[in-house]
Write a protein that holds these residues in place. Structure first.
Motif, short mmCIF file in Angstrom:
data_model
loop_
_atom_site.label_atom_id
_atom_site.label_comp_id
_atom_site.label_asym_id
_atom_site.label_seq_id
_atom_site.Cartn_x
_atom_site.Cartn_y
_atom_site.Cartn_z
N GLY A 197 44.32 35.56 31.45
CA GLY A 197 45.54 36.04 30.82
C GLY A 197 45.74 37.54 30.98
O GLY A 197 46.83 38.05 30.78
N LYS A 198 44.67 38.28 31.32
CA LYS A 198 44.77 39.72 31.51
C LYS A 198 44.26 40.15 32.88
O LYS A 198 44.74 41.12 33.45
CB LYS A 198 43.93 40.45 30.45
N ILE A 199 43.28 39.42 33.38
CA ILE A 199 42.58 39.84 34.58
C ILE A 199 42.19 38.60 35.39
O ILE A 199 42.00 37.52 34.82
CB ILE A 199 41.33 40.66 34.17
N SER A 258 52.74 39.12 34.65
CA SER A 258 53.49 37.91 34.97
C SER A 258 53.11 37.34 36.35
O SER A 258 53.46 36.21 36.65
CB SER A 258 54.99 38.18 34.92
N ILE A 259 52.40 38.10 37.17
CA ILE A 259 52.04 37.58 38.49
C ILE A 259 50.58 37.15 38.58
O ILE A 259 50.06 36.94 39.67
CB ILE A 259 52.37 38.60 39.62
N LEU A 260 49.92 37.01 37.43
CA LEU A 260 48.52 36.55 37.43
C LEU A 260 48.36 35.25 38.21
O LEU A 260 47.44 35.11 39.01
CB LEU A 260 48.02 36.35 35.99
N GLY A 261 49.26 34.29 37.98
CA GLY A 261 49.18 33.00 38.67
C GLY A 261 49.34 33.15 40.17
O GLY A 261 48.64 32.50 40.95
N VAL A 317 53.33 41.22 49.35
CA VAL A 317 52.74 42.56 49.39
C VAL A 317 51.22 42.44 49.38
O VAL A 317 50.67 41.45 48.89
CB VAL A 317 53.22 43.42 48.21
N PRO A 318 50.51 43.45 49.91
CA PRO A 318 49.04 43.41 49.85
C PRO A 318 48.56 43.38 48.40
O PRO A 318 49.17 44.00 47.52
CB PRO A 318 48.62 44.72 50.53
N LEU A 319 47.50 42.65 48.17
CA LEU A 319 46.94 42.51 46.82
C LEU A 319 46.66 43.86 46.18
O LEU A 319 46.87 44.06 44.99
CB LEU A 319 45.66 41.67 46.90
N SER A 320 46.22 44.83 46.98
CA SER A 320 45.88 46.15 46.46
C SER A 320 47.10 46.89 45.89
O SER A 320 46.93 47.87 45.16
CB SER A 320 45.23 47.01 47.55
N GLN A 321 48.32 46.41 46.19
CA GLN A 321 49.52 47.08 45.70
C GLN A 321 50.07 46.46 44.41
O GLN A 321 51.11 46.89 43.92
CB GLN A 321 50.60 47.07 46.78
N VAL A 322 49.38 45.46 43.88
CA VAL A 322 49.88 44.84 42.65
C VAL A 322 48.94 45.04 41.47
O VAL A 322 49.24 44.61 40.36
CB VAL A 322 50.16 43.32 42.84
#
Length: 194
Positions: free
Chosen positions: A104-106, A82-85, A58-63
């Motif tokens: 871990g947050k951003i 959970s999708i930070l990595g 998905v586009p980055l802007s949608q996550v």
């Protein structure tokens, strides 16, 4: 006489259709330009990046939320931590020279200044995209000319109407290509300005 007027109306609708399609092509080019990297950080730099989420890309802007807190950095705050990595990996693999860090947050994305070589490469890529969009405009012109030619062959319009319609289609094509080139020149100047 009524059928001649109906045929003129049909030509008008062909013209409006061509104008609409050409306009969409120009807008697509402008959208592409906004994602091209310049000296300043912009969230649009990340528009082309796609992230693996729940088995699909998905586009980055949608996550998550994308921000440009200053001229030299970007941040991505995912709604699902959970999708930070995956976000970090997608940005790193985008071939834009970014080295993202995640706390871990951003995800923080420092935007390094562009080198002269990188600027020239960006302009070269843009020139290729410009040519692709010019080709699209010309293909739309060809479609319009084919429709006009068919109408003339079927005796729905006169040869004068055919010539006039082809001239109008060419004028529209020239105007839209000029818009593409003006957008390109403005972006080229922006990219090459240090």
């Amino acid at each position: 006489m009524a059928s001649a007027m109906a045929n003129i109306e049909a030509l008008k609708s062909v013209g409006e259709n061509l104008k609409s399609r050409m306009n969409k092509t120009v807008e697509d080019f402008r959208t592409h330009l906004s994602s091209v990297r310049t000296g300043r950080a912009s969230v649009h730099m990340l528009d082309s990046i796609r992230v693996e989420q729940y088995g699909s890309e998905v586009p980055l802007s949608q996550v998550g939320t994308l921000k440009a807190p200053d001229a030299t950095s970007l941040t991505v705050e995912p709604w699902d931590k959970s999708i930070l990595g995956a976000i970090e990996k997608a940005i790193r693999g985008s071939n834009q020279g970014f080295n993202p860090m995640n706390d871990g947050k951003i995800v923080r994305v420092p935007v390094p200044p562009m080198t002269e070589e990188r600027r020239k490469e960006a302009v070269k890529q843009l020139a290729g995209v410009l040519e692709d969009h010019k080709t699209s405009i010309r293909n739309i012109r060809r479609d319009g000319n084919d429709q006009v030619k068919k109408a003339a062959k079927d005796k729905l319009i006169s040869s004068d109407d055919e010539k006039k319609a082809n001239d109008e289609i060419q004028a529209l094509t020239d105007a839209e290509i000029k818009r593409l080139e003006e957008n390109f020149k403005a972006k080229e100047k922006e990219v090459m300005t240090i």
